[in-house]
Motif scaffolding. Sequence first.
Motif, short mmCIF file in Angstrom:
data_model
loop_
_atom_site.label_atom_id
_atom_site.label_comp_id
_atom_site.label_asym_id
_atom_site.label_seq_id
_atom_site.Cartn_x
_atom_site.Cartn_y
_atom_site.Cartn_z
N LEU A 43 11.38 60.69 -15.95
CA LEU A 43 11.82 59.86 -14.83
C LEU A 43 10.88 58.67 -14.70
O LEU A 43 9.66 58.82 -14.68
CB LEU A 43 11.81 60.66 -13.53
CG LEU A 43 12.71 61.88 -13.48
CD1 LEU A 43 12.48 62.64 -12.19
CD2 LEU A 43 14.17 61.45 -13.58
N GLU A 90 12.26 56.43 -9.60
CA GLU A 90 13.33 57.42 -9.70
C GLU A 90 12.92 58.76 -9.10
O GLU A 90 13.72 59.68 -9.05
CB GLU A 90 13.75 57.63 -11.15
CG GLU A 90 14.38 56.42 -11.79
CD GLU A 90 14.77 56.67 -13.24
OE1 GLU A 90 15.70 56.01 -13.69
OE2 GLU A 90 14.15 57.52 -13.91
N TYR A 91 11.67 58.88 -8.67
CA TYR A 91 11.18 60.14 -8.12
C TYR A 91 10.27 59.88 -6.93
O TYR A 91 9.77 58.78 -6.73
CB TYR A 91 10.45 60.95 -9.19
CG TYR A 91 9.25 60.27 -9.80
CD1 TYR A 91 7.99 60.41 -9.23
CD2 TYR A 91 9.37 59.48 -10.92
CE1 TYR A 91 6.89 59.79 -9.77
CE2 TYR A 91 8.27 58.86 -11.48
CZ TYR A 91 7.03 59.01 -10.90
OH TYR A 91 5.94 58.40 -11.45
N CYS A 113 13.47 64.20 -7.38
CA CYS A 113 14.32 63.03 -7.59
C CYS A 113 14.64 62.39 -6.25
O CYS A 113 14.74 63.09 -5.24
CB CYS A 113 15.64 63.42 -8.25
SG CYS A 113 15.45 63.97 -9.92
N LEU A 151 12.63 67.68 -15.36
CA LEU A 151 12.56 66.28 -14.96
C LEU A 151 11.09 65.93 -14.75
O LEU A 151 10.50 66.25 -13.72
CB LEU A 151 13.37 66.06 -13.69
CG LEU A 151 14.83 66.54 -13.74
CD1 LEU A 151 15.52 66.31 -12.42
CD2 LEU A 151 15.59 65.85 -14.87
#
Length: 120
Positions: A4, A8-9, A24, A75
């Motif tokens: 990521l 995005e996180y 996320c 992720l």
Amino acid sequence: MIILNEGEYEITKKKESNNIYVKCKKGQSLYCPFCFGELRCKDTRKRIFRVSTGQTFWLQITRAKCMECDYLHTLLPDCAVPYKHFSRYTINQVLNCKSHSKDLGIAVEESTINRWKKFI
């Protein structure tokens, strides 16, 4: 494993804990890199994470399952390197330096640095 990018996180840390939670951002859609099916968050798992000062944290990383092919993806935030305990910043700092890691004030053993050099 899906990396990521920054933005995005979200990272949260409790004050009296060594746990760092990586999630996320809400409303973000993620897709499987194999079949392009939609990913849904399933659970989290712990991963050790070391920074240049030698401090150790536990990352709580989200895992997501593909709704099409049932593949389970981890992720990983971009500050972490797959299959490595140290942060991306620490590894780059050591590998780009010509002197020893002790000269930089980084708590990394020489045997670890030699493995990183072989990996590249």
